[in-house]
Structures are given as structure tokens and as C-alpha cells.
Write an enzyme that holds these catalytic residues in place. Structure first.
Site, PDB file in Angstrom:
ATOM      1  N   ARG A 150     -25.527   7.752 -91.774  1.00  0.00           N
ATOM      2  CA  ARG A 150     -25.462   6.787 -92.874  1.00  0.00           C
ATOM      3  C   ARG A 150     -25.089   7.417 -94.199  1.00  0.00           C
ATOM      4  NH1 ARG A 150     -30.483   4.196 -94.192  1.00  0.00           N
ATOM      5  NH2 ARG A 150     -31.416   6.243 -93.877  1.00  0.00           N
ATOM      6  N   TYR A 173     -37.518  14.574-100.657  1.00  0.00           N
ATOM      7  CA  TYR A 173     -36.275  14.709-101.408  1.00  0.00           C
ATOM      8  C   TYR A 173     -36.522  15.582-102.637  1.00  0.00           C
ATOM      9  CZ  TYR A 173     -34.294  10.761 -98.764  1.00  0.00           C
ATOM     10  OH  TYR A 173     -33.829   9.935 -97.760  1.00  0.00           O
ATOM     11  N   LYS A 201     -33.794  19.898 -93.667  1.00  0.00           N
ATOM     12  CA  LYS A 201     -33.305  18.791 -92.837  1.00  0.00           C
ATOM     13  C   LYS A 201     -31.941  18.349 -93.354  1.00  0.00           C
ATOM     14  CE  LYS A 201     -34.668  14.172 -91.218  1.00  0.00           C
ATOM     15  NZ  LYS A 201     -33.429  13.457 -91.597  1.00  0.00           N
ATOM     16  N   SER A 250     -42.014   9.657 -94.032  1.00  0.00           N
ATOM     17  CA  SER A 250     -40.973   9.503 -95.045  1.00  0.00           C
ATOM     18  C   SER A 250     -41.565   9.416 -96.440  1.00  0.00           C
ATOM     19  CB  SER A 250     -40.162   8.236 -94.764  1.00  0.00           C
ATOM     20  OG  SER A 250     -39.280   7.945 -95.839  1.00  0.00           O
ATOM     21  N   GLN A 259     -41.442  14.424 -95.064  1.00  0.00           N
ATOM     22  CA  GLN A 259     -40.037  14.457 -95.473  1.00  0.00           C
ATOM     23  C   GLN A 259     -39.984  14.338 -96.984  1.00  0.00           C
ATOM     24  OE1 GLN A 259     -38.407  11.388 -96.692  1.00  0.00           O
ATOM     25  NE2 GLN A 259     -36.558  12.558 -97.192  1.00  0.00           N
ATOM     26  N   HIS A 306     -28.298  12.534 -91.100  1.00  0.00           N
ATOM     27  CA  HIS A 306     -28.921  11.409 -91.792  1.00  0.00           C
ATOM     28  C   HIS A 306     -28.639  10.101 -91.061  1.00  0.00           C
ATOM     29  CE1 HIS A 306     -30.992  10.953 -95.765  1.00  0.00           C
ATOM     30  NE2 HIS A 306     -30.819   9.678 -95.486  1.00  0.00           N
ATOM     31  N   GLY A 343     -30.792  12.391 -84.675  1.00  0.00           N
ATOM     32  CA  GLY A 343     -29.544  11.631 -84.759  1.00  0.00           C
ATOM     33  C   GLY A 343     -28.992  11.283 -83.391  1.00  0.00           C
ATOM     34  N   GLY A 344     -29.013  10.008 -83.042  1.00  0.00           N
ATOM     35  CA  GLY A 344     -28.433   9.551 -81.783  1.00  0.00           C
ATOM     36  C   GLY A 344     -29.281   9.798 -80.557  1.00  0.00           C
ATOM     37  N   THR A 362     -35.027  17.329 -97.395  1.00  0.00           N
ATOM     38  CA  THR A 362     -33.745  16.699 -97.070  1.00  0.00           C
ATOM     39  C   THR A 362     -32.661  17.246 -97.978  1.00  0.00           C
ATOM     40  OG1 THR A 362     -34.839  14.704 -96.285  1.00  0.00           O
ATOM     41  CG2 THR A 362     -32.523  14.506 -96.890  1.00  0.00           C
TER      42      THR A 362
END
Length: 251
Positions: A179, A54, A152, A24, A52, A176, A208-209, A80
């Protein structure tokens, strides 16, 4: 936030298991330390680290992050795309969320003192750009790195098509962690349409999940090449910290 060695412990665990790791931009250790932790711990297992990223207002800082990641051995950028602005996070507002006072963000070049001076929302909006553009951001990344570029935060076939058009190496079907935007589709529901749109022209991962082996099986059966997990890693680190302290009551 879950353990003093955080991403370093995760990197060592990934090296042990032979699975890849995403780093991250908000990591509390530098990308150099994280990739080195895996190599030093188990050099016999080759794993890939991805960075990752931004889209930042400060392009010079964004480029420094990219170049540091590449020099540290990362093989891809996971850009992202679903956070031009920070989603409304009621729990964080209600609890007045702040990172622990000793945490810094070395990839963002932000000290613990600088982080403490702003709320999470204000800190995010001060640094991150809300101007996302396929036509600008993808060519710019291509100009500064030889790493693969993945998007992503894809949830629709249309975005898969655009990723193919701009020559991206892959997409991560992601919401994400649920969230960022209320009422977003579950990634397992969005995955089949995205895989069909890809038609083998671009690689498709999902997150996710993912909580169990059966979740992984379902995602692979629906066409994903790989599954990424986030929260289970934090839970494991938190349990490890509790065992280290020797008391659940201290956690």
C-alpha cells in the site's frame, strides 16, 4: 475498524494459539489493554507482543509510546522504515476514507473528535516525521529502551547490511502490504537476497501476502525465521462481527 474489541480479541486469539502479536501505533486500544487481554485470557501460554512504531515529529510523544510499550511487557520495537511520507492510496482518496467516528488512537493520545477533524493523509503528515536517519533514530531508541529494535520495511540486502552495522536485533522484510509504494517488489521475491545478506548475523522475519500454510512454508524454506500476517486477522474479525450481528446483510 473491523470489530468493536479489535486488538483485544486478536490478543486473546494469539494467546490461545501461542503466537506472537504486533501492536500498531494506530491501535484503537492501548498497549496496556492489549497485552493484559492475552495474560488475563490464557496465562498458561507465553507470547510476545511487539510495538510497531513510526518516527514522530514529537519526540516526547514517541518516547512515551516506547516507555508505555516496555512497561506493558512488549519485548521489541518494530520501527517502520518505509513510511517517511504516506503513499498515494487512490482507494482511500476515492472513498474519502475516515475511521469510524467512535475510534480513537490512545497510543497517539488522539481522541475520536481530533481524528475526525483531518483527512487520513493530513493527520499522518501532521504527526509523522519525514526525516529518517539510521545514525539518529537507532541510537536514540537505544537510549530510551532496553527492548529489541527491529527495522520493518526492509527490501534490499544493502538495508540488511546497514541494520547489522547499527546493531539492530532483526529486520522484517516488508512492503507495507503493497500500500505504500506502487511497483514495490513482492516480499517473497526480496526475501532470499535479504537472508543471504544477513548471513546469520541478524534475524530475518517477513510479512506481506501470507495467506496460507503453504505461503508460510515457502517463506521459511527461503530463510525467514517467522511470518507475520495482517489482513487475514482483519478478515477474521469482520466475519466474527457479522456472525455476532446475525446477518451478512448488516456487514
Amino acid at each position: 475498524m473491523a470489530h468493536p474489541t479489535g486488538e483485544l480479541a486478536t490478543s486473546r486469539a494469539c494467546a490461545t494459539a501461542g503466537v506472537h502479536m504486533g501492536v500498531s501505533s494506530f491501535a484503537s486500544h492501548s498497549v496496556e489493554e492489549i497485552t493484559a487481554a492475552a495474560k488475563d485470557f490464557n496465562a498458561s501460554k507465553e507470547i510476545n507482543h511487539v510495538m510497531q512504531l513510526y518516527i514522530l515529529k514529537d519526540k516526547a510523544k514517541q518516547e512515551r509510546i516506547v516507555r508505555r510499550a516496555e512497561a506493558a511487557g512488549c519485548t521489541a520495537i518494530f520501527l517502520t522504515a518505509d513510511s517517511p511520507v504516506l503513499g498515494v492510496r487512490y482507494n482511500e482518496w476515492r472513498t474519502g476514507f475516515r475511521p469510524p467516528p467512535e475510534i480513537s488512537y490512545p497510543m497517539y493520545e488522539k481522541t475520536a473528535e481530533e481524528i475526525a477533524r483531518a483527512s487520513h493523509d493530513d493527520g499522518f503528515s501532521a504527526v509523522h516525521s519525514d526525516e529518517h536517519s539510521w545514525a539518529v533514530d537507532i541510537p536514540w531508541l537505544r537510549s530510551v529502551t532496553k527492548m529489541e529494535i527491529w527495522i520493518k520495511g526492509v527490501l534490499t540486502p544493502e538495508d540488511v547490511e546497514i541494520a547489522v552495522e547499527y546493531g539492530c536485533d532483526g529486520v522484517v522484510v516488508s512492503n507495507h502490504g503493497g500500500r505504500q509504494l506502487d511497483e514495490t517488489s513482492a516480499t517473497i521475491d526480496a526475501l532470499p537476497d535479504c537472508v543471504r545478506a544477513a548471513r546469520g548475523r541478524i534475524r530475518v522475519h517477513v510479512d506481506g501476502g501470507i495467506r496460507s500454510g503453504s505461503d508460510v512454508f515457502k517463506a521459511l524454506a527461503l530463510g525467514a525465521e517467522c511470518c507475520w500476517v495482517g489482513r487475514p486477522v482483519l478478515w477474521g474479525l469482520a466475519v466474527s462481527l457479522c456472525l455476532l450481528l446475525g446477518s451478512w446483510g448488516e456487514c
